[in-house]
Design a protein around this motif. Structure first.
Motif, PDB file in Angstrom:
ATOM      1  N   LYS A  31      -0.748 -11.144   2.291  1.00  0.00           N
ATOM      2  CA  LYS A  31      -2.190 -11.181   2.087  1.00  0.00           C
ATOM      3  C   LYS A  31      -2.823 -11.901   3.277  1.00  0.00           C
ATOM      4  O   LYS A  31      -2.313 -12.918   3.752  1.00  0.00           O
ATOM      5  N   VAL A  32      -3.921 -11.365   3.741  1.00  0.00           N
ATOM      6  CA  VAL A  32      -4.614 -11.966   4.881  1.00  0.00           C
ATOM      7  C   VAL A  32      -4.980 -13.409   4.582  1.00  0.00           C
ATOM      8  O   VAL A  32      -4.938 -14.276   5.456  1.00  0.00           O
ATOM      9  N   LEU A  65       0.557   3.840  -9.244  1.00  0.00           N
ATOM     10  CA  LEU A  65       0.454   2.857  -8.172  1.00  0.00           C
ATOM     11  C   LEU A  65      -0.315   3.440  -6.995  1.00  0.00           C
ATOM     12  O   LEU A  65      -0.179   4.620  -6.665  1.00  0.00           O
ATOM     13  N   LYS A  66      -1.108   2.594  -6.356  1.00  0.00           N
ATOM     14  CA  LYS A  66      -1.863   3.010  -5.190  1.00  0.00           C
ATOM     15  C   LYS A  66      -1.256   2.397  -3.930  1.00  0.00           C
ATOM     16  O   LYS A  66      -0.625   1.345  -3.980  1.00  0.00           O
ATOM     17  N   ARG A  67      -1.438   3.076  -2.823  1.00  0.00           N
ATOM     18  CA  ARG A  67      -0.939   2.546  -1.558  1.00  0.00           C
ATOM     19  C   ARG A  67      -1.546   1.166  -1.307  1.00  0.00           C
ATOM     20  O   ARG A  67      -2.755   0.964  -1.435  1.00  0.00           O
ATOM     21  N   GLY A  68      -0.700   0.218  -0.974  1.00  0.00           N
ATOM     22  CA  GLY A  68      -1.156  -1.142  -0.717  1.00  0.00           C
ATOM     23  C   GLY A  68      -1.102  -2.053  -1.924  1.00  0.00           C
ATOM     24  O   GLY A  68      -1.231  -3.269  -1.792  1.00  0.00           O
ATOM     25  N   GLU A  69      -0.871  -1.486  -3.119  1.00  0.00           N
ATOM     26  CA  GLU A  69      -0.824  -2.303  -4.333  1.00  0.00           C
ATOM     27  C   GLU A  69       0.451  -3.135  -4.360  1.00  0.00           C
ATOM     28  O   GLU A  69       1.533  -2.640  -4.040  1.00  0.00           O
ATOM     29  N   ILE A  70       0.315  -4.382  -4.765  1.00  0.00           N
ATOM     30  CA  ILE A  70       1.461  -5.299  -4.840  1.00  0.00           C
ATOM     31  C   ILE A  70       1.853  -5.493  -6.298  1.00  0.00           C
ATOM     32  O   ILE A  70       0.998  -5.734  -7.150  1.00  0.00           O
ATOM     33  N   ILE A  71       3.157  -5.365  -6.563  1.00  0.00           N
ATOM     34  CA  ILE A  71       3.671  -5.530  -7.916  1.00  0.00           C
ATOM     35  C   ILE A  71       4.900  -6.435  -7.879  1.00  0.00           C
ATOM     36  O   ILE A  71       5.432  -6.742  -6.814  1.00  0.00           O
ATOM     37  N   GLN A  72       5.312  -6.849  -9.059  1.00  0.00           N
ATOM     38  CA  GLN A  72       6.600  -7.525  -9.189  1.00  0.00           C
ATOM     39  C   GLN A  72       7.502  -6.654 -10.054  1.00  0.00           C
ATOM     40  O   GLN A  72       7.111  -6.240 -11.147  1.00  0.00           O
ATOM     41  N   LEU A  73       8.694  -6.344  -9.545  1.00  0.00           N
ATOM     42  CA  LEU A  73       9.700  -5.707 -10.374  1.00  0.00           C
ATOM     43  C   LEU A  73      10.450  -6.824 -11.081  1.00  0.00           C
ATOM     44  O   LEU A  73      11.032  -7.703 -10.429  1.00  0.00           O
ATOM     45  N   GLU A  74      10.393  -6.822 -12.395  1.00  0.00           N
ATOM     46  CA  GLU A  74      10.978  -7.911 -13.183  1.00  0.00           C
ATOM     47  C   GLU A  74      12.419  -8.190 -12.744  1.00  0.00           C
ATOM     48  O   GLU A  74      13.241  -7.287 -12.651  1.00  0.00           O
ATOM     49  N   ARG A  75      12.671  -9.462 -12.429  1.00  0.00           N
ATOM     50  CA  ARG A  75      14.001  -9.962 -12.065  1.00  0.00           C
ATOM     51  C   ARG A  75      14.538  -9.368 -10.750  1.00  0.00           C
ATOM     52  O   ARG A  75      15.722  -9.477 -10.457  1.00  0.00           O
ATOM     53  N   LYS A  76      13.642  -8.743  -9.967  1.00  0.00           N
ATOM     54  CA  LYS A  76      14.067  -8.200  -8.677  1.00  0.00           C
ATOM     55  C   LYS A  76      13.248  -8.749  -7.518  1.00  0.00           C
ATOM     56  O   LYS A  76      13.763  -8.930  -6.418  1.00  0.00           O
ATOM     57  N   THR A  80       5.953 -18.328   1.454  1.00  0.00           N
ATOM     58  CA  THR A  80       5.762 -19.194   0.282  1.00  0.00           C
ATOM     59  C   THR A  80       4.285 -19.285  -0.082  1.00  0.00           C
ATOM     60  O   THR A  80       3.912 -19.231  -1.265  1.00  0.00           O
ATOM     61  N   ILE A  81       3.431 -19.426   0.933  1.00  0.00           N
ATOM     62  CA  ILE A  81       1.991 -19.429   0.686  1.00  0.00           C
ATOM     63  C   ILE A  81       1.579 -18.105   0.058  1.00  0.00           C
ATOM     64  O   ILE A  81       0.784 -18.057  -0.888  1.00  0.00           O
ATOM     65  N   ASN A  82       2.134 -17.025   0.582  1.00  0.00           N
ATOM     66  CA  ASN A  82       1.790 -15.686   0.086  1.00  0.00           C
ATOM     67  C   ASN A  82       2.171 -15.522  -1.386  1.00  0.00           C
ATOM     68  O   ASN A  82       1.416 -14.956  -2.176  1.00  0.00           O
ATOM     69  N   LYS A  83       3.337 -16.031  -1.762  1.00  0.00           N
ATOM     70  CA  LYS A  83       3.785 -15.905  -3.151  1.00  0.00           C
ATOM     71  C   LYS A  83       2.822 -16.588  -4.112  1.00  0.00           C
ATOM     72  O   LYS A  83       2.537 -16.071  -5.203  1.00  0.00           O
ATOM     73  N   LYS A  84       2.317 -17.750  -3.714  1.00  0.00           N
ATOM     74  CA  LYS A  84       1.392 -18.476  -4.583  1.00  0.00           C
ATOM     75  C   LYS A  84       0.106 -17.689  -4.820  1.00  0.00           C
ATOM     76  O   LYS A  84      -0.563 -17.874  -5.838  1.00  0.00           O
ATOM     77  N   ILE A  85      -0.219 -16.808  -3.886  1.00  0.00           N
ATOM     78  CA  ILE A  85      -1.437 -16.013  -4.016  1.00  0.00           C
ATOM     79  C   ILE A  85      -1.203 -14.767  -4.858  1.00  0.00           C
ATOM     80  O   ILE A  85      -2.029 -14.417  -5.708  1.00  0.00           O
ATOM     81  N   ILE A  86      -0.057 -14.089  -4.647  1.00  0.00           N
ATOM     82  CA  ILE A  86       0.151 -12.801  -5.324  1.00  0.00           C
ATOM     83  C   ILE A  86       0.732 -12.941  -6.721  1.00  0.00           C
ATOM     84  O   ILE A  86       0.450 -12.113  -7.597  1.00  0.00           O
ATOM     85  N   ASP A  87       1.545 -13.971  -6.961  1.00  0.00           N
ATOM     86  CA  ASP A  87       2.243 -14.063  -8.252  1.00  0.00           C
ATOM     87  C   ASP A  87       1.302 -14.142  -9.448  1.00  0.00           C
ATOM     88  O   ASP A  87       1.547 -13.485 -10.465  1.00  0.00           O
ATOM     89  N   TRP A 128      -8.128 -17.637  -8.377  1.00  0.00           N
ATOM     90  CA  TRP A 128      -7.882 -19.088  -8.414  1.00  0.00           C
ATOM     91  C   TRP A 128      -7.759 -19.568  -9.855  1.00  0.00           C
ATOM     92  O   TRP A 128      -6.839 -20.324 -10.184  1.00  0.00           O
ATOM     93  N   PHE A 129      -8.667 -19.150 -10.725  1.00  0.00           N
ATOM     94  CA  PHE A 129      -8.654 -19.577 -12.123  1.00  0.00           C
ATOM     95  C   PHE A 129      -7.362 -19.143 -12.816  1.00  0.00           C
ATOM     96  O   PHE A 129      -6.709 -19.940 -13.504  1.00  0.00           O
ATOM     97  N   ASN A 130      -6.966 -17.880 -12.621  1.00  0.00           N
ATOM     98  CA  ASN A 130      -5.757 -17.363 -13.270  1.00  0.00           C
ATOM     99  C   ASN A 130      -4.504 -18.079 -12.776  1.00  0.00           C
ATOM    100  O   ASN A 130      -3.578 -18.344 -13.536  1.00  0.00           O
ATOM    101  N   SER A 131      -4.487 -18.390 -11.475  1.00  0.00           N
ATOM    102  CA  SER A 131      -3.334 -19.089 -10.901  1.00  0.00           C
ATOM    103  C   SER A 131      -3.164 -20.464 -11.529  1.00  0.00           C
ATOM    104  O   SER A 131      -2.068 -20.853 -11.938  1.00  0.00           O
TER     105      SER A 131
END
Length: 645
Positions: free
Chosen positions: A407-408, A603-614, A434-441, A110-113
């Motif tokens: 994300k659950v 990378l570990k199974r289940g890990e979420i990442i962003q591929l830059e510009r993709k 959209t809700i999910n993006k706000k959590i993972i980004d 929450w703080f980082n977001s």
């Protein structure tokens, strides 16, 4: 609290659905403003962190669905914006240390977001209002008692009829004939909500009355999904536990003349019931079609997954449900509104059995666009190998959508936002993603990849003679994402789409490196095969039109496979008379080979990442060896995606 503060509360970037909830929102914000000074107390600092971390388990903001001054006050105290003394500096250092650890993950997320998306705005507001008006003078211990209060805007603001605190018992009763899907999740979470709100009991009961469809596999995975949703229950029971008592009750009703045995063929029985034709086996008819020849037992010679071949007849859901509800002490039975016409049947059965009344509370079934929620239809996809299994990321099952990258926490927020409304709604998946993006980004690490079959080599004339490595953050605004090693070389790969957008003599920015000037564009048969240029690191990144990702041409690159998915059916909503088999989407999965940075080996199974510009991706299969690709599932971000067809 002054009226001027209240003004700031309700006008700062709040997105609430109706004016009736504003008073509730204001009260919650005031409580948070009074609680915020807890973070300035040395002895209470970690207790406050622990409390808010728990509170944020299923929330993006402290109040409602948007940033409020409650978030600003707590964020400011954690960031040390309100205490400029040496003690304040000590607290900031203490928080930064905790921020790097994994002790309070929800609070850090929450703080980082907020820090990433609203930092500049927050600084102005803190300076203009928070610091001057002295928000938060005394702690509000009552806040802890109201974490699960009915005024929570994310929860349904409704009451159960006749419910009393401490005396409510609800049950979630799935049939073990498939995995838990998003529709079941709504029912499960609403039961959880009411059990917590009224400090009551929640029973998970498996309605295992049809041995032809049920199995232990489904029981085990339903329990797994319930745990995934964070639902704590008081007991697990099975309708099959009550088979002997149900048989006794059925025999008693027959002797009393309240039930009878009917050997009419199934299809004829169904037609007679709908046409209002009296069965030859009884002498009365009811104007409510659900009360005309309701079936209490069916013959079935298939073995049961728990009791084997002991029985050859099994009770129907309509007969067993009210009986077991009454015996288990259920006070309120939550059912979707599709059962509305059978409510009279439910109450008639209780009356005929001489059992106490159980109150039915209805809510609307959750329907999603382009989505089938019938377990019978989902089973067809599994049996016909149209999907991997029940966990396939194209499936609306909890395991399927989590495997795709949801994300659950996002799922819980989405479902609770729908509340216990009885209005039938066809929901868009975009809202959930959209809700999910706000959590993972704010927290997911950044990596780089180029498409393997659509890439161009870029030779830098004045590039480094030997490749060298720099350690860079995986996320510039989230220290918890850790570091990555980036290799710099005089030959780098670009995506063909970027290369084709570049003109000779143009200056471009190589992300995380600097600028370069294109000196030559080599082509064969109208296709770009190489770019030649030179670094111009003193150039301004503000003046370039193209900011491109790139990868050094080295052997350590990882070969990820980027997987995209589409809906299983091609029509937004099927009519009742439409066959889903006539509306199958011909292409629902597409894989694109790529090259990724060497850090993807970790990378570990289940890990979420962003591929830059993709876009965002979830690692479904981690790195094993260079000949076997890392499998990355594309995660929707809430924007309309192009069809794979």
């Amino acid at each position: 609290m002054s009226s001027s503060i209240t003004f700031y509360i309700v006008t700062y970037n709040c997105d609430f659905q109706n004016s009736e909830s504003l008073l509730s929102i204001n009260l919650q914000v005031v409580e948070w403003l009074e609680y915020a000074p807890m973070f300035l107390s040395g002895s209470e600092f970690e207790n406050a962190c622990s409390f808010v971390d728990c509170y944020l388990t299923s929330r993006t903001f402290l109040v409602g669905h948007g940033l409020t001054i409650a978030d600003i006050a707590v964020w400011s105290n954690l960031a040390g914006k309100l205490d400029w003394t040496k003690m304040g500096e000590s607290k900031r250092q203490r928080w930064e240390s905790l921020r790097k650890s994994k002790k309070y993950q929800n609070l850090v997320r929450w703080f980082n977001s907020i820090d990433a998306e609203h930092r500049h705005t927050l600084s102005e507001i803190v300076a203009a209002y928070v610091g001057k008006r002295g928000i938060g003078k005394s702690p509000a211990p009552s806040l802890k008692e109201k974490v699960h209060d009915s005024k929570d805007p994310l929860a349904p603001e409704v009451d159960l009829p006749g419910a009393k605190v401490g005396q409510v018992c609800v049950r979630f009763a799935p049939e073990p004939s498939g995995y838990l899907h998003i529709g079941h999740a709504k029912a499960a979470l609403l039961n959880k909500y009411f059990a917590e709100r009224y400090q009551g009991r929640l029973i998970v009961r498996f309605d295992d009355t049809n041995p032809s469809k049920e199995s232990n596999e489904f029981v085990e995975n339903l329990l797994k999904d319930i745990e995934t949703l964070g639902i704590k229950y008081d007991a697990v029971t099975y309708t099959s536990d009550y088979f002997p008592k149900l048989m006794e009750m059925a025999e008693s009703l027959i002797k009393q003349g309240k039930a009878y045995i009917d050997d009419t063929p199934k299809e004829q029985m169904r037609k007679e019931r709908m046409d209002g034709i009296e069965s030859k086996c009884r002498n009365n008819a009811d104007p409510n079609k659900s009360l005309r020849d309701p079936v209490y037992y069916r013959c079935n010679t298939d073995p049961h997954h728990r009791v084997g071949s002991k029985y050859k007849v099994y009770p129907t859901y309509d007969f067993a449900c009210p009986f077991v509800d009454a015996l288990e002490g259920v006070t309120h039975a939550l059912r979707s509104s599709e059962y509305h016409d059978r409510n009279a049947q439910y109450y008639r059965i209780l009356q005929d059995m001489g059992l106490r009344r159980v109150e039915i509370y209805e809510f609307s079934r959750l329907n999603m666009v382009y989505t089938l929620l019938s377990k019978r239809k989902l089973l067809w996809f599994v049996q016909n190998k149209k999907v991997e299994d029940w966990t396939d990321p194209r499936f609306p099952t909890v395991q399927g959508i989590v495997r795709r990258g949801l994300k659950v926490e996002a799922l819980i927020q989405f479902i609770l936002q729908q509340g216990a409304s009885k209005n039938l709604n066809l929901m868009e998946w975009d809202k959930l993603w959209t809700i999910n993006k706000k959590i993972i980004d704010p927290v997911c690490a950044r990596h780089t990849a180029v498409l393997k079959d659509q890439r161009v080599i870029f030779t830098l004339i004045n590039g480094p003679e030997k490749p060298f490595v720099r350690i860079l953050p995986r996320h510039k605004k989230c220290e918890a994402a850790r570091k990555k090693a980036t290799t710099f070389a005089n030959r780098i790969w670009l995506d063909y789409a970027d290369a084709s957008a570049i003109s000779k003599g143009e200056e471009v920015t190589l992300m995380d490196w600097g600028n370069a000037i294109i000196k030559e564009i080599k082509m064969e048969n109208g296709v770009i095969i190489e770019l030649v240029g030179e670094l111009h690191l003193e150039g301004s990144v503000k003046t370039t039109k193209l900011k491109t990702t790139w990868l050094a041409d080295i052997e350590e690159l990882v070969p990820p496979s980027l997987v995209e998915f589409d809906y299983l059916i091609s029509k937004k909503k099927l009519k009742e008379d439409e066959d889903f088999l006539d509306n199958l989407n011909p292409c629902t999965r597409r894989e694109t080979p790529a090259l990724g940075d060497a850090n993807m080996r970790n990378l570990k199974r289940g890990e979420i990442i962003q591929l830059e510009r993709k876009g965002y991706y979830r690692c479904d299969a981690p790195f094993i060896r260079s000949s076997k690709p890392v499998v990355l599932f594309a995660i929707p971000d809430g924007r309309q995606q192009a069809s794979l067809n």
